[in-house]
Design a protein around this motif. Sequence first.
Motif, PDB file in Angstrom:
ATOM      1  N   TRP A 124      34.346  50.071  45.960  1.00 49.32           N
ATOM      2  CA  TRP A 124      34.014  51.134  46.906  1.00 49.32           C
ATOM      3  C   TRP A 124      33.112  52.200  46.288  1.00 49.32           C
ATOM      4  N   SER A 125      33.437  52.655  45.097  1.00 51.47           N
ATOM      5  CA  SER A 125      32.662  53.742  44.501  1.00 51.47           C
ATOM      6  C   SER A 125      31.279  53.297  44.026  1.00 51.47           C
ATOM      7  N   ALA A 126      31.068  52.020  43.882  1.00 49.83           N
ATOM      8  CA  ALA A 126      29.775  51.527  43.409  1.00 49.83           C
ATOM      9  C   ALA A 126      28.737  51.439  44.525  1.00 49.83           C
ATOM     10  N   HIS A 127      29.177  51.526  45.779  1.00 49.60           N
ATOM     11  CA  HIS A 127      28.252  51.401  46.907  1.00 49.60           C
ATOM     12  C   HIS A 127      27.916  52.772  47.468  1.00 49.60           C
ATOM     13  N   PRO A 128      26.666  52.965  47.867  1.00 51.58           N
ATOM     14  CA  PRO A 128      26.298  54.239  48.485  1.00 51.58           C
ATOM     15  C   PRO A 128      26.962  54.359  49.865  1.00 51.58           C
ATOM     16  N   PRO A 129      27.136  55.576  50.334  1.00 51.19           N
ATOM     17  CA  PRO A 129      27.807  55.769  51.629  1.00 51.19           C
ATOM     18  C   PRO A 129      27.163  55.015  52.790  1.00 51.19           C
ATOM     19  N   ARG A 130      25.853  54.846  52.767  1.00 55.03           N
ATOM     20  CA  ARG A 130      25.180  54.130  53.858  1.00 55.03           C
ATOM     21  C   ARG A 130      25.543  52.650  53.881  1.00 55.03           C
ATOM     22  N   ALA A 131      25.934  52.089  52.745  1.00 54.11           N
ATOM     23  CA  ALA A 131      26.260  50.672  52.669  1.00 54.11           C
ATOM     24  C   ALA A 131      27.737  50.396  52.950  1.00 54.11           C
ATOM     25  N   ARG A 132      28.548  51.426  53.006  1.00 49.80           N
ATOM     26  CA  ARG A 132      29.984  51.231  53.201  1.00 49.80           C
ATOM     27  C   ARG A 132      30.334  50.887  54.642  1.00 49.80           C
ATOM     28  N   LEU A 133      29.693  51.541  55.599  1.00 51.69           N
ATOM     29  CA  LEU A 133      30.021  51.316  57.009  1.00 51.69           C
ATOM     30  C   LEU A 133      29.804  49.862  57.437  1.00 51.69           C
ATOM     31  N   PRO A 134      28.680  49.239  57.121  1.00 52.14           N
ATOM     32  CA  PRO A 134      28.525  47.826  57.521  1.00 52.14           C
ATOM     33  C   PRO A 134      29.586  46.921  56.905  1.00 52.14           C
ATOM     34  N   ARG A 135      30.005  47.211  55.691  1.00 52.14           N
ATOM     35  CA  ARG A 135      31.040  46.389  55.056  1.00 52.14           C
ATOM     36  C   ARG A 135      32.375  46.535  55.775  1.00 52.14           C
ATOM     37  N   VAL A 136      32.707  47.752  56.151  1.00 48.92           N
ATOM     38  CA  VAL A 136      33.949  47.985  56.888  1.00 48.92           C
ATOM     39  C   VAL A 136      33.873  47.341  58.268  1.00 48.92           C
ATOM     40  N   LEU A 137      32.714  47.389  58.909  1.00 55.20           N
ATOM     41  CA  LEU A 137      32.557  46.751  60.216  1.00 55.20           C
ATOM     42  C   LEU A 137      32.712  45.232  60.128  1.00 55.20           C
ATOM     43  N   VAL A 138      32.154  44.618  59.100  1.00 55.23           N
ATOM     44  CA  VAL A 138      32.305  43.170  58.923  1.00 55.23           C
ATOM     45  C   VAL A 138      33.768  42.818  58.686  1.00 55.23           C
ATOM     46  N   LEU A 139      34.457  43.605  57.900  1.00 56.95           N
ATOM     47  CA  LEU A 139      35.888  43.381  57.659  1.00 56.95           C
ATOM     48  C   LEU A 139      36.674  43.525  58.959  1.00 56.95           C
ATOM     49  N   THR A 140      36.330  44.516  59.774  1.00 58.21           N
ATOM     50  CA  THR A 140      37.003  44.717  61.058  1.00 58.21           C
ATOM     51  C   THR A 140      36.773  43.539  61.993  1.00 58.21           C
ATOM     52  N   VAL A 141      35.560  43.039  62.047  1.00 62.36           N
ATOM     53  CA  VAL A 141      35.258  41.873  62.885  1.00 62.36           C
ATOM     54  C   VAL A 141      36.023  40.645  62.400  1.00 62.36           C
ATOM     55  N   LEU A 142      36.131  40.474  61.105  1.00 60.98           N
ATOM     56  CA  LEU A 142      36.854  39.336  60.540  1.00 60.98           C
ATOM     57  C   LEU A 142      38.341  39.400  60.878  1.00 60.98           C
ATOM     58  N   VAL A 143      38.946  40.568  60.745  1.00 57.28           N
ATOM     59  CA  VAL A 143      40.368  40.735  61.084  1.00 57.28           C
ATOM     60  C   VAL A 143      40.580  40.553  62.585  1.00 57.28           C
ATOM     61  N   THR A 144      39.677  41.077  63.399  1.00 58.07           N
ATOM     62  CA  THR A 144      39.781  40.912  64.849  1.00 58.07           C
ATOM     63  C   THR A 144      39.694  39.443  65.239  1.00 58.07           C
ATOM     64  N   ALA A 145      38.761  38.719  64.636  1.00 60.18           N
ATOM     65  CA  ALA A 145      38.633  37.285  64.929  1.00 60.18           C
ATOM     66  C   ALA A 145      39.900  36.531  64.516  1.00 60.18           C
ATOM     67  N   ALA A 146      40.493  36.915  63.403  1.00 62.31           N
ATOM     68  CA  ALA A 146      41.725  36.263  62.942  1.00 62.31           C
ATOM     69  C   ALA A 146      42.869  36.538  63.918  1.00 62.31           C
ATOM     70  N   LEU A 147      42.995  37.773  64.371  1.00 58.89           N
ATOM     71  CA  LEU A 147      44.068  38.108  65.288  1.00 58.89           C
ATOM     72  C   LEU A 147      43.884  37.436  66.647  1.00 58.89           C
ATOM     73  N   VAL A 148      42.661  37.369  67.132  1.00 64.85           N
ATOM     74  CA  VAL A 148      42.386  36.670  68.384  1.00 64.85           C
ATOM     75  C   VAL A 148      42.706  35.185  68.243  1.00 64.85           C
ATOM     76  N   LYS A 149      42.385  34.636  67.114  1.00 67.39           N
ATOM     77  CA  LYS A 149      42.649  33.221  66.857  1.00 67.39           C
ATOM     78  C   LYS A 149      44.153  32.949  66.826  1.00 67.39           C
ATOM     79  N   ILE A 150      44.923  33.851  66.235  1.00 65.14           N
ATOM     80  CA  ILE A 150      46.371  33.666  66.160  1.00 65.14           C
ATOM     81  C   ILE A 150      47.021  33.831  67.530  1.00 65.14           C
ATOM     82  N   LEU A 151      46.567  34.819  68.274  1.00 65.51           N
ATOM     83  CA  LEU A 151      47.163  35.080  69.596  1.00 65.51           C
ATOM     84  C   LEU A 151      46.526  34.170  70.608  1.00 65.51           C
TER      85      LEU A 151
END
Length: 85
Positions: free
Chosen positions: A58-85
């Motif tokens: 986290w600390s190695a990435h500039p603030p502008r690069a953090r949001l896309p990473r969190v969004l990709v993680l959110t999409v991945l978790v959402t896809a997993a939960l949709v797949k399970i349900l």
Amino acid sequence: MQPTQNGPLSRFGRVNPTAAFLGTLALVLAGLFAPGIIGGALLLVLAGAVAALLVATWSAHPPRARLPRVLVLTVLVTAALVKIL
């Protein structure tokens, strides 16, 4: 004399980016095409690994690069939960 870094993060720096991308893509596709809870579990395991890597770097990435990473993680978790349900 400086101490050498032998931790897992120093090994990630030596991984071929193309191989890492293709490996992650293969896991995502396997999770999306696997049936029901198996695919969802595979995606959740991948999301856990991505989250651990995100926290560790986290600390190695500039603030502008953090949001896309969190969004990709959110999409991945959402896809997993949709797949399970």
